[in-house]
Design an enzyme around this catalytic site. Structure first.
Site, PDB file in Angstrom:
ATOM      1  N   GLY A   1       7.969  11.174 -38.499  1.00  0.00           N
ATOM      2  CA  GLY A   1       7.545  11.957 -37.519  1.00  0.00           C
ATOM      3  C   GLY A   1       6.118  11.510 -37.008  1.00  0.00           C
ATOM      4  O   GLY A   1       5.195  12.012 -36.558  1.00  0.00           O
TER       5      GLY A   1
ATOM      6  N   LYS B   1       6.077  27.316 -42.367  1.00  0.00           N
ATOM      7  CA  LYS B   1       5.068  26.723 -43.089  1.00  0.00           C
ATOM      8  C   LYS B   1       4.491  27.668 -44.263  1.00  0.00           C
ATOM      9  O   LYS B   1       4.074  27.070 -45.491  1.00  0.00           O
ATOM     10  CB  LYS B   1       3.713  26.752 -41.959  1.00  0.00           C
ATOM     11  CG  LYS B   1       3.672  25.460 -40.978  1.00  0.00           C
ATOM     12  CD  LYS B   1       3.943  24.311 -41.776  1.00  0.00           C
ATOM     13  CE  LYS B   1       3.822  23.210 -40.506  1.00  0.00           C
ATOM     14  NZ  LYS B   1       4.313  21.702 -41.250  1.00  0.00           N
TER      15      LYS B   1
ATOM     16  N   TYR C   1       7.335  29.151 -36.785  1.00  0.00           N
ATOM     17  CA  TYR C   1       6.585  28.296 -37.264  1.00  0.00           C
ATOM     18  C   TYR C   1       5.710  28.624 -38.549  1.00  0.00           C
ATOM     19  O   TYR C   1       5.740  27.940 -39.554  1.00  0.00           O
ATOM     20  CB  TYR C   1       5.758  27.812 -35.926  1.00  0.00           C
ATOM     21  CG  TYR C   1       4.663  26.575 -36.503  1.00  0.00           C
ATOM     22  CD1 TYR C   1       5.447  25.408 -37.030  1.00  0.00           C
ATOM     23  CD2 TYR C   1       3.486  26.511 -36.395  1.00  0.00           C
ATOM     24  CE1 TYR C   1       4.620  24.169 -37.198  1.00  0.00           C
ATOM     25  CE2 TYR C   1       2.727  25.590 -36.784  1.00  0.00           C
ATOM     26  CZ  TYR C   1       3.239  24.058 -37.143  1.00  0.00           C
ATOM     27  OH  TYR C   1       2.515  23.257 -37.306  1.00  0.00           O
TER      28      TYR C   1
ATOM     29  N   ILE D   1      12.610   9.998 -34.762  1.00  0.00           N
ATOM     30  CA  ILE D   1      14.196  10.033 -34.246  1.00  0.00           C
ATOM     31  C   ILE D   1      14.168   9.111 -33.068  1.00  0.00           C
ATOM     32  O   ILE D   1      15.115   8.770 -32.475  1.00  0.00           O
ATOM     33  CB  ILE D   1      14.452  11.288 -34.016  1.00  0.00           C
ATOM     34  CG1 ILE D   1      13.413  12.337 -33.265  1.00  0.00           C
ATOM     35  CG2 ILE D   1      15.057  12.223 -35.383  1.00  0.00           C
ATOM     36  CD1 ILE D   1      14.208  13.690 -32.731  1.00  0.00           C
TER      37      ILE D   1
ATOM     38  N   GLY E   1       4.446  11.728 -33.008  1.00  0.00           N
ATOM     39  CA  GLY E   1       3.792  13.041 -32.619  1.00  0.00           C
ATOM     40  C   GLY E   1       2.367  13.190 -32.582  1.00  0.00           C
ATOM     41  O   GLY E   1       1.924  11.879 -32.995  1.00  0.00           O
TER      42      GLY E   1
END
Length: 313
Positions: A9, A147, A143, A36, A12
């Site tokens: 990732g 988490k 989210y 990705i 980001g």
């Protein structure tokens, strides 16, 4: 001790700047960026890059073996506002990526794991001000639920299998280098760009919404500092509270007007207001300061002047 680091990732908001900072510390060839899709020019040209789906454990293992990776930073996630639109997708990405990497660490393919949590773990029942490290945790967003679950998976793998996994509960993170990616605190990034480019901004949370925030430079510094800390100094294996400053959109606007006097802000709260209302207004991060000597450098004034200078350049 030299490390070889894989970042999942990396394209980001946090991954982008963390990658460059880690490359400057450990050397370009020792930090493998992945996502990705391809990253920006700086990332692609400054060191190795691999296309990896963070939920694909077999490909991750292949890359760990290929580069002899010792640390994995798992930053791939679907953020708060986007996750509310695609709950199942968000849960699958946020959870299966973490469990896959924890399994690789359990099987001794990786020595150390970093996984970010967030103030999204807190919910409407959490004490709003100076939220302590240990408190009521009842998240009301997809989210936040992912988490919270992730924090306890990290702790479980540490307790049960001795996995050296470390985590920070990020507040809203503000940067000028990468446009935000679907989080509730995105207004605190957008506002600077709109101030410079258009001179006005329509904010999607109310003017008195106070949230804990942090400049990207501090977030990156805290992440690396935690990963470099001695294992015995890392006493919390769910996730550490992390803080630097807290403010309202109106206080941001006042600060921006010191540089752009005619800047105007209007307010039109949308669905993200409800998410923001469920989060703390300030965070107590004394455990991080005590255990591994965390100290932030930027406040609202110094951050604002740094961001505006960079955007204008």
């Amino acid at each position: 001790m030299s490390e070889t680091i894989l970042i999942l990732g990396a394209s980001g908001q946090i991954g982008n700047e963390l990658t460059q900072e880690l490359r400057s510390i450990y050397g370009n060839s020792s930090v493998i960026a992945s996502d990705i899709k391809e990253g920006n020019e700086e990332m692609m040209s400054s060191g190795p890059f691999e296309i990896i789906d963070a939920t694909d454990k077999e490909t991750i293992l292949k890359m760990v073996k290929k580069y002899k990776v010792s640390q994995v930073y798992l930053l791939a996630a679907m953020l708060s506002a986007t996750a509310e639109k695609f709950p199942q997708k968000a849960w699958d990405l946020n959870m299966s990526s973490l469990l896959g990497v924890l399994e690789l660490a359990k099987d001794k393919h990786i020595k150390q794991v970093y996984w970010p949590s967030s103030i999204a773990v807190f919910g409407p029942t959490t004490p709003k001000e100076n939220t302590p490290q240990k408190t009521i945790i009842e998240p009301s967003t997809v989210y936040g639920i992912s988490k919270l679950s992730g924090e306890f998976w990290c702790n479980y793998y540490h307790e049960k299998y001795g996995v050296d996994v470390r985590s920070l509960r990020y507040p809203g993170v503000i940067s000028w280098k990468v446009k935000p990616g679907g989080g509730t605190t995105d207004y605190a990034v957008d506002i600077y760009f709109k101030a410079v480019e258009e001179g006005n901004y329509e904010c999607f949370v109310s003017k008195e919404t106070r949230l804990p925030m942090m400049y990207m430079n501090d977030a990156v510094a805290a992440t690396i500092q935690l990963m470099q800390a001695k294992p015995e100094d890392v006493k919390i294996r769910t996730s550490y509270n992390l803080a630097a400053m807290d403010f309202t959109p109106e206080e941001m606007a006042v600060e921006i007007r010191k540089h752009i006097p005619n800047f105007k802000v209007s307010y039109k709260p949308d669905s993200r207001q409800e998410i923001a209302d469920s989060w703390p207004s300030s965070i107590d991060d004394s455990e991080a300061r005590k255990d591994w000597n965390w100290q932030h450098k930027f406040n609202l004034t110094s951050m604002t002047s740094d961001i505006l200078k960079n955007i204008q350049n």
